[in-house]
Design an enzyme around this catalytic site. Structure first.
Site, PDB file in Angstrom:
ATOM      1  N   LYS A 210       0.830  -1.205   0.000  1.00 18.92           N
ATOM      2  CA  LYS A 210       0.000   0.000   0.000  1.00 18.92           C
ATOM      3  C   LYS A 210       0.866   1.256   0.000  1.00 18.92           C
ATOM      4  O   LYS A 210       0.678   2.172  -0.791  1.00 18.92           O
ATOM      5  CB  LYS A 210      -0.940  -0.005   1.211  1.00 18.92           C
ATOM      6  CG  LYS A 210      -1.878   1.192   1.258  1.00 18.92           C
ATOM      7  CD  LYS A 210      -2.747   1.201   2.511  1.00 18.92           C
ATOM      8  CE  LYS A 210      -3.778   0.127   2.490  1.00 18.92           C
ATOM      9  NZ  LYS A 210      -4.750   0.260   3.622  1.00 18.92           N
ATOM     10  N   GLU A 216      10.044  -5.757   3.913  1.00 21.80           N
ATOM     11  CA  GLU A 216      10.216  -7.071   3.306  1.00 21.80           C
ATOM     12  C   GLU A 216       9.884  -7.031   1.819  1.00 21.80           C
ATOM     13  O   GLU A 216      10.622  -7.570   0.980  1.00 21.80           O
ATOM     14  CB  GLU A 216       9.316  -8.102   4.012  1.00 21.80           C
ATOM     15  CG  GLU A 216       9.627  -8.326   5.474  1.00 21.80           C
ATOM     16  CD  GLU A 216       8.817  -7.428   6.400  1.00 21.80           C
ATOM     17  OE1 GLU A 216       8.676  -7.777   7.575  1.00 21.80           O
ATOM     18  OE2 GLU A 216       8.327  -6.364   5.938  1.00 21.80           O
ATOM     19  N   GLY A 271      -5.387  -4.857   5.313  1.00 20.77           N
ATOM     20  CA  GLY A 271      -4.589  -5.797   4.541  1.00 20.77           C
ATOM     21  C   GLY A 271      -5.143  -7.207   4.542  1.00 20.77           C
ATOM     22  O   GLY A 271      -5.191  -7.873   3.507  1.00 20.77           O
ATOM     23  N   ARG A 272      -5.577  -7.691   5.708  1.00 22.76           N
ATOM     24  CA  ARG A 272      -6.050  -9.073   5.797  1.00 22.76           C
ATOM     25  C   ARG A 272      -7.457  -9.238   5.223  1.00 22.76           C
ATOM     26  O   ARG A 272      -7.983 -10.354   5.177  1.00 22.76           O
ATOM     27  CB  ARG A 272      -5.995  -9.538   7.252  1.00 22.76           C
ATOM     28  CG  ARG A 272      -6.768  -8.667   8.229  1.00 22.76           C
ATOM     29  CD  ARG A 272      -6.379  -8.986   9.669  1.00 22.76           C
ATOM     30  NE  ARG A 272      -6.985  -8.088  10.642  1.00 22.76           N
ATOM     31  CZ  ARG A 272      -6.494  -6.911  10.981  1.00 22.76           C
ATOM     32  NH1 ARG A 272      -5.385  -6.456  10.400  1.00 22.76           N
ATOM     33  NH2 ARG A 272      -7.085  -6.166  11.906  1.00 22.76           N
ATOM     34  N   GLU A 357      -4.848 -11.603  13.946  1.00 25.57           N
ATOM     35  CA  GLU A 357      -4.447 -10.206  13.838  1.00 25.57           C
ATOM     36  C   GLU A 357      -5.621  -9.287  14.135  1.00 25.57           C
ATOM     37  O   GLU A 357      -5.449  -8.174  14.634  1.00 25.57           O
ATOM     38  CB  GLU A 357      -3.888  -9.923  12.437  1.00 25.57           C
ATOM     39  CG  GLU A 357      -3.136  -8.595  12.329  1.00 25.57           C
ATOM     40  CD  GLU A 357      -2.333  -8.479  11.040  1.00 25.57           C
ATOM     41  OE1 GLU A 357      -1.175  -8.940  11.022  1.00 25.57           O
ATOM     42  OE2 GLU A 357      -2.873  -7.943  10.054  1.00 25.57           O
ATOM     43  N   HIS A 388      -3.535 -38.235  10.838  1.00 32.23           N
ATOM     44  CA  HIS A 388      -2.330 -39.019  11.131  1.00 32.23           C
ATOM     45  C   HIS A 388      -1.254 -38.151  11.777  1.00 32.23           C
ATOM     46  O   HIS A 388      -0.081 -38.540  11.808  1.00 32.23           O
ATOM     47  CB  HIS A 388      -1.810 -39.650   9.844  1.00 32.23           C
ATOM     48  CG  HIS A 388      -2.752 -40.657   9.264  1.00 32.23           C
ATOM     49  ND1 HIS A 388      -2.692 -41.996   9.557  1.00 32.23           N
ATOM     50  CD2 HIS A 388      -3.815 -40.503   8.442  1.00 32.23           C
ATOM     51  CE1 HIS A 388      -3.657 -42.632   8.922  1.00 32.23           C
ATOM     52  NE2 HIS A 388      -4.350 -41.752   8.236  1.00 32.23           N
ATOM     53  N   LYS A 508       8.909  -4.439  14.118  1.00 33.59           N
ATOM     54  CA  LYS A 508       9.438  -3.779  12.922  1.00 33.59           C
ATOM     55  C   LYS A 508      10.343  -2.610  13.302  1.00 33.59           C
ATOM     56  O   LYS A 508      11.412  -2.408  12.719  1.00 33.59           O
ATOM     57  CB  LYS A 508       8.287  -3.262  12.053  1.00 33.59           C
ATOM     58  CG  LYS A 508       7.466  -4.332  11.359  1.00 33.59           C
ATOM     59  CD  LYS A 508       6.388  -3.674  10.511  1.00 33.59           C
ATOM     60  CE  LYS A 508       5.545  -4.673   9.771  1.00 33.59           C
ATOM     61  NZ  LYS A 508       4.504  -4.018   8.944  1.00 33.59           N
TER      62      LYS A 508
END
Length: 547
Positions: A210, A216, A271-272, A357, A388, A508
């Site tokens: 954005k 990153e 964002g999510r 979040e 399993h 961050k």
């Protein structure tokens, strides 16, 4: 929206639920089903093609009545209306919360700060459609004139988890002449592996950030840029091999991307909650604009169901309230999400961000520390793999783990009896978790006496069953919107802001402080705690050692 809310644990509905819990906490699902032969039908409902069976939960009619009263006391209806009307319910950032506008049909009006945002949404969708069609048809070519055959989405968090999950979920519908990959981790190994077997001339990067400053994402994008320019021999290649999903035109242009190829989204999209915006450009290229819009229509169908359905038949409301029941009264700390479909292999990882979040908060809307549990830990993986791996703990462990089972009546890939075997396990697991197997039943099978205790299943382990016809783009939209609104319901009950994420910021900030300490030539003056100082010194000593 201004709603005066009494402290959650002091509300009559909460206190009534606490008393009710004490009265029924030992009640077994065997008893509930024995006393009501129609329970499996009564405790189930259907909305927009999603069938929701919640009968295998440790609840009664009275439980539901009290949970619905709790929802009303939390002004859930008013809060839903406020979100859909564009009010700034994200109070710490003073923003509207309008992921529902991303899938609103043309002609609908959703107003933010006096402006209808729906035409803006469709303008971006139209721009995405045009670009996706050009890439898919070969009309968009790379710098050397070759058509694009690989798409790499570079993002992190919501700019990665959403489109990655959805691409894998809808891979059946994707153009297999295109390879689509996702890079998010700042660990260079991920980017190196993603690029290892690619032709730069045929590769298109979508940089999703954005602000276009995310550490990153921009670190990976710059390394990808170097790879591209070195291979193609010109800075001019960047404009043909990179596009951006961002709001920062200045930084996009500075990077070398033509701002005509910048796809926008808005600060009222978290964002999510964003993969159905321009963040989903890689997905649209993969499955095509028509199927992308089918997915949006599925989102919208669940949005409307959530907005209009009575709470007692409202899927997100019921799913959310049942989660409250286990989280806050039984003290369960986790929820396992267990999709029985290979294509939903990344669904749980996506839901981890969406839920944890959003509702991983320790203060309420007024900034007061809460005295109750908020968001649960979300975990799981597809069946039957999980059977399993960790189902032993769910069946016979000492922890109460509510589970959501997600399955489909039809498979996209008919192959012998595979799907019947898969779904037999799907149905059997919820039955086994609910009813278990008593010591008497185990002994009656002729099991040696010393094994009886080990092979006894207590049962009474709660599950929800979410069942749909088959996995389509539209169905995926409905499922994701179901969980989005479930998270909202729970955040409303807990009186927290589900739409900020300050908890991701501190790490961050500290990382940015540490970076120059790792990279400086001379020994830096370290002022961290003794543990961090020692670790940094050890890293500096060993980082250059030969492998």
């Amino acid at each position: 929206m201004s709603v005066s809310l009494t402290s959650l644990t002091q509300r009559p509905a909460w206190k009534a639920l606490e008393e009710h819990y004490q009265n029924i906490r030992h009640l077994h699902l065997r008893t509930l089903f024995a006393e009501d032969t129609e329970r499996g039908k009564r405790f189930a409902c259907e909305g927009v093609g999603i069938y929701f069976d919640y009968s295998k939960n440790r609840i009664t009619d009275e439980t539901l009545r009290l949970l619905l009263e709790l929802a009303r006391s939390a002004a859930l209806r008013e809060r839903i209306d406020a979100m859909f009307q564009g009010e700034k319910i994200n109070i710490t950032e003073k923003r509207a919360v309008l992921h529902v506008a991303l899938r609103a049909p043309r002609g609908q009006s959703i107003v933010v700060d006096g402006e209808n945002v729906v035409p803006e949404v469709h303008a971006v969708l139209d721009k995405m459609t045009d670009f996706a069609n050009r890439v898919r048809s070969g009309a968009w070519t790379g710098y050397s004139g070759k058509r694009i055959r690989t798409i790499i989405n570079i993002g992190i968090g919501g700019s990665d988890l959403g489109p990655f999950m959805a691409y894998e979920a809808l891979k059946y519908y994707s153009d297999r002449n295109l390879t689509v990959r996702f890079v998010s981790n700042i660990d260079g190994s991920e980017l190196v592996e993603a690029l290892r077997d690619l032709e730069p001339e045929e590769t298109l990067f979508i940089v999703s950030s954005k602000t276009f400053t995310t550490l990153e994402t921009l670190t990976n994008a710059r390394s990808a840029r170097i790879w591209c320019v070195e291979a193609l021999g010109s800075e001019q290649a960047v404009a043909k091999h990179f596009v951006a999903v961002s709001t920062n035109a200045k930084e996009v242009e500075k990077f070398g991307i033509d701002t005509a190829n910048m796809f926008e989204f808005w600060d009222w999209v978290g964002g999510r909650y964003s993969y159905d915006s321009a963040i989903g450009l890689s997905l649209m290229i993969a499955i095509g604009p028509e199927r992308f819009r089918q997915m949006l229509s599925g989102f919208h169908a669940m949005d409307e169901h959530f907005r209009t359905a009575p709470f007692e038949r409202n899927l997100p409301v019921l799913l959310g309230l049942i989660g409250i029941w286990y989280n806050n009264f039984f003290g369960a700390e986790t929820v396992a999400v267990l999709p029985y479909d290979h294509y939903l292999g990344h669904l749980t990882a996506y839901l981890q961000q969406l839920d944890m979040e959003s509702d991983g908060k320790h203060v309420d809307l007024q900034g007061n520390r809460v005295n109750y549990q908020t968001g649960p830990i979300i975990w799981g993986q597809p069946g039957t793999n999980g059977q399993h791996a960790f189902y032993q703990l769910i069946h016979q462990g000492t922890k109460l783990i509510p589970c959501d089972f997600i399955g489909f009546c039809q498979t996209l890939n008919p192959l012998g009896h595979h799907h019947d075997l898969l779904m037999a396990n799907f149905f059997a697991q919820t039955e086994a978790l609910a009813f278990g197997k008593t010591a008497e039943e185990v002994a009656a099978d002729g099991v040696p006496a010393f094994q009886v205790a080990h092979r006894t299943f207590e049962g009474n382990r709660p599950t929800n069953t979410i069942l749909a016809d088959h996995l389509t783009p539209e169905t995926l939209g409905k499922l994701i919107a179901l969980y989005e609104h479930k998270v909202f319901v729970q955040g409303t009950i807990w009186q927290i802001d589900s739409f900020d994420q300050w908890g991701v910021e501190l790490g961050k900030v500290l990382a940015n402080r540490i970076v120059p300490e790792l990279q400086s030539g001379s020994e830096p003056n370290l002022t961290h705690d003794s543990s961090t100082n020692t670790l940094i010194r050890r890293y500096r000593e060993l980082r250059g050692a030969e492998l």
